[in-house]
Structure formats: C-alpha cells, structure tokens
Design an enzyme around this catalytic site. Structure first.
Site, PDB file in Angstrom:
ATOM      1  N   LYS A 183       0.875  -1.182   0.000  1.00 17.04           N
ATOM      2  CA  LYS A 183       0.000   0.000   0.000  1.00 17.04           C
ATOM      3  C   LYS A 183       0.903   1.221   0.000  1.00 17.04           C
ATOM      4  O   LYS A 183       2.124   1.089   0.120  1.00 17.04           O
ATOM      5  CB  LYS A 183      -0.897   0.015   1.233  1.00 17.04           C
ATOM      6  CG  LYS A 183      -0.170  -0.275   2.556  1.00 17.04           C
ATOM      7  CD  LYS A 183      -1.112  -0.367   3.737  1.00 17.04           C
ATOM      8  CE  LYS A 183      -1.799  -1.695   3.884  1.00 17.04           C
ATOM      9  NZ  LYS A 183      -3.186  -1.692   3.492  1.00 17.04           N
ATOM     10  N   THR A 235      -8.766  -1.281   0.908  1.00 15.20           N
ATOM     11  CA  THR A 235      -9.347  -2.172  -0.088  1.00 15.20           C
ATOM     12  C   THR A 235      -8.443  -3.370  -0.368  1.00 15.20           C
ATOM     13  O   THR A 235      -8.935  -4.431  -0.765  1.00 15.20           O
ATOM     14  CB  THR A 235      -9.637  -1.429  -1.404  1.00 15.20           C
ATOM     15  OG1 THR A 235      -8.563  -0.523  -1.663  1.00 15.20           O
ATOM     16  CG2 THR A 235     -10.924  -0.646  -1.334  1.00 15.20           C
ATOM     17  N   LYS A 276      -9.080  -7.650  -1.056  1.00 20.16           N
ATOM     18  CA  LYS A 276      -8.511  -8.432  -2.164  1.00 20.16           C
ATOM     19  C   LYS A 276      -7.753  -9.641  -1.617  1.00 20.16           C
ATOM     20  O   LYS A 276      -7.831 -10.739  -2.162  1.00 20.16           O
ATOM     21  CB  LYS A 276      -7.582  -7.552  -3.009  1.00 20.16           C
ATOM     22  CG  LYS A 276      -8.325  -6.395  -3.672  1.00 20.16           C
ATOM     23  CD  LYS A 276      -7.390  -5.326  -4.244  1.00 20.16           C
ATOM     24  CE  LYS A 276      -8.178  -4.075  -4.595  1.00 20.16           C
ATOM     25  NZ  LYS A 276      -7.326  -2.887  -4.788  1.00 20.16           N
TER      26      LYS A 276
END
Ligand code: NBG
Length: 827
Positions: free
Chosen positions: A530, A638, A642
């Site tokens: 990220k 998010t 996943k």
C-alpha cells in the site's frame, strides 16, 4: 497475423512481444468498438438514467487480459496464440500499466467502473488523461528514486480521441454584471483552454455492455494559439502559453493523503468538472430532455473533494447559459449531486485560499459566495447567535474555500466508505453537518472488483471454486458462502494449499529475478502492500521484524516458522519520513537476508514500483495480509478485501473495512489487535500518551529504537535519527510504540495458527467464503439503488440471492427485494 504484419511490416516470427501486444490489442479494440456503437445508440434511445462518476484518479491497471476475459474470448485467444507459438500471458505483460491514480481512491473508481459495466448499468467515468501518470519508483541503494511515468510513449491502444467533441474551459479574467431587472453575468478576458476527450471503453463481464471512461486532455484553444500570438510573431509567448495550457493535464499529483494548495491542482479540478459537465449537459439537451428533470436522468458523483467544483459549475451552466433562476438551479444541482468522503486525515481536507480561487475562477467564486451566504443564513436561522458553530461549517471561512463543506451543502447524499468511517464523519469530523442534515449521511462500505482480483489474477483458485460450488458466484459473489461446506474437507484443503503454493512459486521467481535472492515458497508469505505512510504503520511491521531478528540472533535455533516479509508501496516524493521508512525496510533486507547465522528463518523483500499489476501477482501468493493502521485513520482500505478473496488471513487493527471483515468471518478467522478507534481519538483529543513510558518499560522497544541510532544498522547512526525522534520526541503520532506489544502478541498467535495446517486451511476457506460481501458489485448496487436512484433497463442481478447464505451472513449482505435487486444494506 495479418493485422500484425500490416501494423509492423514484419513477419510474426520477427515481431517482439510488445509488437504482438499492440497488434492483438488493436484487433480487440476493433471488436469492442463495433459493440460500443450499438450500446451508445441504445442509451440515447432509451433515455435511461446515466451516472457519471467524477474522479481525479482512475487507476485502471492493464486492460488487454481483462477485456479478453470480459468479452468471453480469453481462452480462444490464448489457444490461438499458443498455436502461433506465443504466450498470451507474456503478451499481456507487455502492456504498460496505466497509473492514473495514487492508490485506494483511484483503484476504487476503476473497480466501480468494472462493476457497473458488469451489472449492465450505464455508469461512466470522467477523469483526466495525465500525460505522465503516477511516477515510477526505482530503488537505488535502498532509497526511492522517482522516475517520470511516460506511459503514453508508445500510445495507449484503448483510447479513442474525439477532437470533434472538445469543449472550452475558461480561466481567469473578470466578470461583468449587467442588470436589466434580472442580473446577468458575463465572464470576460479569460484564458481559454481546449479540453479534448479521449474515450476508453469499459467492457462488461460477458454481457454486451460497454460503458465509457472519458479522460480529458488540455490543449491550446486553436484561435488563441494561431491568431493572436503567432501573428504578432511572438513565438516565445506562444510556446509559454502552449506549455502552460498543456501542463494542466501533464501530471498526476503524487500524493493521496495531504493537501497542497497548488494553483495547478485547482486548475486540474476545474478543468475536469467544467469539461465533463459541459459535455453531459450538451448530451442531455441533444436528447431533448428538459433540464428541470436533470436529476431523473443524470446522477453526478463527486469522488472525494477534488471534483467538488461540479456544484458551482452546474449552477453556472444552469443560470448563466440556460437562464434559470437561483432556486430552481439549486434544487436541480443538489438533487443531481452526491459526494463520497474518503479520508478523515485533517491534512487531506482540501481548502483553497479565497484570493487564488477568485483570481482563477472569478465567476465560480461569485457562485460559491452566494452558496455560502445562503447556507450561513440557514445556519443562522437554525442556530441563532452561534457564530463559532456557523464559522466552523461555512463554505467560505478564514479566507479559505472549504471544499468538503461545499460538497456536503451541494449534494443530496454524503457517504463514508466503511461503517466506522461513516460514524466518525457523523460524530466527529463532520458532526455539525450531520446535526444539520442528518438525512444526507449514509454509509457505503467499499468493495473491490472480484473479476480482476480473483478471477483474472487467480484462475487456479477460480477453477477450484467453480468445481466446488459451480460458477454462479461470479454473478452472485455471496454464493461463495457455499464453500463453507468444505471446512475440514481434506481434499479441498490440499487443493487450496496447492493453489496458494503455485502462486508463491511464481512470486518467489519474480523476487529472484528482480531482487536477486531466493525466498522459500514454503515460508509464510506475509505482505504489506500500500502507499507508504505514517498512519499505515509500515514502521511497526519493520520494528517487529527487527525484534524477531534480535531474538534469532540470540538464539538461532529458535523454533520459528520461516517467514518472508514482503513490502510494496510508494512514498509521496516530498514525504521524508515515508521515504526513510523505505530505506529502513531495504536496510533490514540487506542486513537480514545476508545473515547466514539465522538460517534463512526470516527474509525481507521490498518490491520496487508497486502498482496494480504487481498487486495481482502478490495478492494470490500471500498467506498473511498486514492491515495495521492506527485505528480511526484508514477510512476503509481495499487491499484487505482483495487478500481476503484470495484466502489470506488478515492481521489487523479494528479500523475501516477490517471491522466488517471481522464481523463477517468471526473472531476466529482474523487476527485483530491494538487500540480501538475510540481510544486513538480520545488520545488525540485529550492527550495522555507518552511514548517514553513505553521505551522505558519495554525492553524490546528500547532495543529496537536504539538500534536505529547506535550504528547497528548498516546505514549508519544518522540515517534513521529522524525516525527515532518522531517516535520519542514528536509524540509517536500514530501509536506505533503503544500498539507494539499487542502486535507482537498477535504475530505469535498468528504463527501458532499457521502451524496447525487444518485450522489455517479452514481460516482461508472462511475468508474466501465470506468475501462476497466485499465485491464492488455489492457496493455499487447500494450506490445505484440508494443514492443514484437508478432504474436499470435489465433488473440488477442480485449479488446475493440465497436465503440460506443470508442467514449465515449475520452482518449483512443485501436481501432480494420482490425478486428484483437488493434492498438497502442493513446497518
Ligand atoms: C483512501 C483511503 C482508504 C480507502 C480509499 C478508497 C484517499 C484519499 N483515501 O482507506 O485512505 O480505502 O480511499 O475509499 O485516497
């Protein structure tokens, strides 16, 4: 073959993979274009309600493979390539990964485009065609080095330039007011910029739908360019002008979590909304629809505050160009607009100095001023005499235009992106607005494109699921719950483990190729991928690694399941601490990976240039998903979803989407730890946390922090001094030391669970089984029903259809309503 030869003037054998990519993509593009024409004609004919998702970012990822899959011709194409001796996967990898976004916000926008097309909803994106996307990250001597992302160098196959549909956007100048009973405003002496659209078709999943992502590019308006300046032979002026115009769409701002008051950014924002709205309104009028009914036919969605100027821009069009009165224009505007907030970080909430705003957008400023005055009057009527309260909510206050306030006032719906985030908005960050407009606020927990992040990137898992429960889950992701019956099924567990191992081998090879060392696919693959940011706490992960390393140095025979810690992510170029964190991770990698004494028990990998394609490689290969932000700071997240879909187990704090994931899988199938959001916010509000107390009382913390500055690390004693200072002298803003003990403890629990293969296998099954709720299909269906009030031509396929499944999903998945479409998501 024929296409390839004509395009490149070479035989198939002579062409490179990149050339093959191009030829094949052009072929697919032709195929799409034909269908697209039909769909667009249909949309006009049926006058169906259209949604326009306005977003300054769309992080698309590669498109060839997705398009082939969505068109239902992937396997045929792979077979045809194989016959020619080519490998479709390799060809796909020759595609540049279009990086028109920073991270979660931009990727979410792309996920919703995917969901809308898959569900037959006419939903389109409006964005900017940045000449240079998100920078490419090189790692040199452990440091991040930014390289421009020249993604258009070889052209972008998937776009269609539409010069004939260009519109003009006006900046600067002055406003002349004329009053003949009715005030009229004339914008004069402005600078014109031509906005040229490039349309990208968004293909629905095997359903014939093709929506449009319209990306705008700034070009000099021809008249100004040739006539006025060039004729005067003032070439330099012309070049300056051309450059200044083109700069508007030249580069994506590489920061997703702090706002910087740059004129160019404001120009980009107005450029995006003005061109999009002019185009939308012109199309609307072409269909001979009455503007008074705009909101029945059009929904305009403001993705975070960047496109907020859509509010005053629509007012400008309705009043100045269409001659409407204020009240009617305002009603239409509010009914048409909706806004999603994506962050509560105070430094990310945009505000623009009034002076700058007024100079750049004089007419828009007058409108914003009027909006503000009317809104303050309403506040005054409701809260007479409460000046502080009114000032804290005003659109114009303290010399600034407050974009979030403008977005809330000008929209009929305001939503957060996870339940806890929406609660924080309602009760803290936007509390005044919630008190005033309780009905506007609602939650829409994020969801991700399971077609890209499961079906496409993990075909082996997809096949296993299809064999187990049939393939209906692709349309009804909540059907994944059917996998629960495979709990304790040894054969299934073995197959699942084999799929995971296959992807770990692929990732291990990639790491060997790129990072130059071997990581064992039988070690735990533990990933944190990220943006690098203080609040996401990559440092805490790094400190835990240092702590493990210290233990191993003391006792190399320590009983530890080998683990590979994988990091990926970019830092904003100007964010020194985040860049230092990258250097720290790479320093650890260099030191630990080369230390033979610890027998390869831990390895550290930093993967350069994290992007969507890399995510597609890492996520299926990960056993553990690190989601460890300081609670209350991550709006949703998010990547957590996943990973979950691909059977990784989350170690995470109780923040954002993690909480809803825990509610879905239950405490036994996720590892949570640390301060709660309330505790964190309480510290922010009232103080009471002193990191020195932890340093002085926890020897593990003291050792690790001292190692940052005592020469233990090969980077020398000064390199990480600013990190040391941030944790001890600057208050440890994100509670890394405070949560450290709980984190170490959670890691010990995790390892114990991993060792029990049966238990771990069941955890993976639970995670996949419950991940249907986190498909973007669920989220966007909620948006379309609750916010955009869409009436789809074909009833929306319910993403969750089995009552049995619903009963098991305590914390929600929408219920079929009268057999069509889902009801609102239960809170
Ligand atoms: C990000 C949040 C994430 C969230 C994504 C998508 C911005 C401004 N916000 O937590 O930090 O998942 O938005 O909603 O990029």
């Amino acid at each position: 073959m024929d296409r390839l030869e004509k395009l490149h003037g070479k035989t198939f054998e002579e062409t490179s993979t990149a050339e093959r990519y191009k030829a094949l993509s052009f072929l697919v593009r032709d195929y799409i274009a034909k269908q697209w024409i039909g769909v667009n004609q249909q949309n006009h004919k049926e006058k169906q309600k259209q949604v326009y998702y306005l977003s300054i970012e769309f992080l698309l990822g590669r498109m060839l493979g997705m398009n082939l899959m969505n068109l239902g011709i992937y396997d045929t194409c792979a077979a045809a390539m194989a016959e020619l001796g080519a490998n479709l996967r390799e060809i796909e990898e020759a595609e540049e990964d279009p990086g028109l976004g920073n991270g979660g916000l931009g990727r979410l926008a792309a996920c919703y485009l995917d969901s809308m097309a898959a569900e037959n909803l006419p939903g389109h994106g409006c964005g900017i065609r940045y000449r240079y996307g998100f920078f490419e990250q090189d790692v040199v001597d452990g440091y991040q080095v930014e390289v421009p992302d020249n993604w258009l160098n070889d052209g972008f196959v998937w776009e269609f330039r539409r010069r004939d549909e260009a519109v003009t956007v006006k900046f600067g100048g002055n406003v002349r007011v004329q009053s003949n009973g009715k005030l009229r405003y004339y914008h004069e002496n402005y600078e014109s910029v031509l906005a040229v659209p490039y349309d990208v078709p968004i293909v629905g999943y095997q359903n014939g739908t093709i929506n449009t992502l319209r990306l705008w590019s700034a070009e000099p308006a021809k008249a100004d360019f040739v006539c006025s300046a060039f004729n005067r032979n003032d070439c330099l002026k012309v070049i300056d002008y051309k450059n200044s115009v083109e700069t508007i769409s030249s580069v994506l701002y590489p920061d997703d979590s702090s706002y910087e008051g740059k004129v160019l950014r404001l120009k980009q924002q107005y450029f995006l909304v003005s061109s999009s709205l002019q185009h939308i309104i012109a199309g609307f009028k072409k269909d001979r629809l009455p503007l008074a009914k705009l909101s029945d036919h059009v929904a305009l969605h403001i993705n975070d505050t960047h496109p907020t100027l859509a509010v005053p821009e629509l007012m400008r069009i309705l009043i100045d160009e269409e001659g409407m009165g204020w009240d009617e224009a305002w009603q239409i505007t509010v009914d048409t607009m909706s806004y999603t907030n994506h962050t509560v970080l105070p430094e990310a909430l945009e505000k623009w100095p009034e002076e700058l705003f007024q100079t750049l957008l004089p007419r828009i400023f007058i409108i914003v001023n009027e909006i503000n005055e009317r809104f303050c009057q309403e506040l005054w009527d409701r809260y007479p005499g409460q000046w502080d309260r009114i000032r804290s909510m005003a659109v114009l206050a303290d010399g600034n235009v407050h974009m979030a306030h403008l977005a809330i006032v000008g929209s009929h719906s305001v939503n957060g992106v996870a339940q806890i985030h929406t609660e924080i908005l309602k009760n803290k960050v936007m509390h005044g607005f919630y008190h005033f407009y309780p009905g506007k606020f609602n939650n829409k927990t994020n969801g991700v494109a399971h077609r890209r992040f499961l079906i496409k990137c993990n075909p082996e898992l997809t096949e296993l699921i299809n064999d187990a429960i049939d393939s209906d889950w692709i349309h009804y992701p909540c059907d994944l719950l059917g996998l629960l019956k495979y709990e304790n099924d040894e054969t299934f567990a073995r197959s699942l483990a084999a799929v995971k191992r296959h992807h770990k081998v692929l990732l291990s090879r990639y790491i060997k190729d790129w990072n130059g060392f071997y990581v064992d696919p039988d070690s735990i693959f533990d990933s944190q991928i990220k943006r690098i940011h203080g609040y996401k706490r990559q440092t805490m992960n790094a400190f835990h690694i240092m702590h493990l390393y210290n233990r191993l140095r003391e006792n190399p025979d320590m009983d530890l399941t080998p683990r590979t810690f994988i990091f990926g992510g970019k830092s904003a170029p100007g964010y020194a601490q985040a860049k230092r964190t990258i250097k720290l991770i790479n320093t650890l990698a260099m030191m630990i990976n080369n230390d033979k004494s610890i027998h390869d028990k831990i390895k550290v990998v930093f993967l350069e240039n994290y992007n969507v394609s890399l995510a597609e490689l890492i996520i299926p290969a990960s056993d553990v998903s690190e989601q460890i932000p300081a609670a209350s700071r991550e709006a949703c997240g998010t990547s957590n979803m996943k990973f979950m879909m691909n059977g990784a187990v989350t170690i995470g704090t109780l923040d954002g989407g993690n909480i809803e994931m825990r509610n879905a899988v239950g405490d036994d199938n996720i590892i949570t730890f640390g301060l709660t959001a309330e505790e964190v916010m309480d510290y922010y509000q009232h103080g009471g946390y002193n990191p020195w107390d932890i340093y002085n009382s926890d020897n593990r913390v003291k050792t690790v922090l001292d190692q940052l500055i005592n020469g233990f690390l090969p980077a020398g004693p000064d390199e990480f001094r600013p990190l040391f200072d941030a944790f001890l002298y600057h208050g440890d803003q994100f509670f890394v030391l405070k949560d450290f003990d709980a984190y170490v403890d959670a890691q010990i629990r995790l390892e114990k669970l991993y060792r029990d293969k049966r238990l771990w296998g069941n955890m993976c099954i639970h995670n996949i089984a419950h991940s249907g709720k986190f498909s973007g299909d669920r989220t966007f269906t909620e948006y379309s029903m609750d916010i955009w009030k869409m009436q789809p031509a074909i009833p929306v396929r319910c993403y969750c259809r089995s009552d049995d499944a619903l009963a098991k999903l305590l914390h929600g998945c929408a219920m079929p309503r009268n057999g069509h479409g889902p009801a609102a998501f239960p809170s």
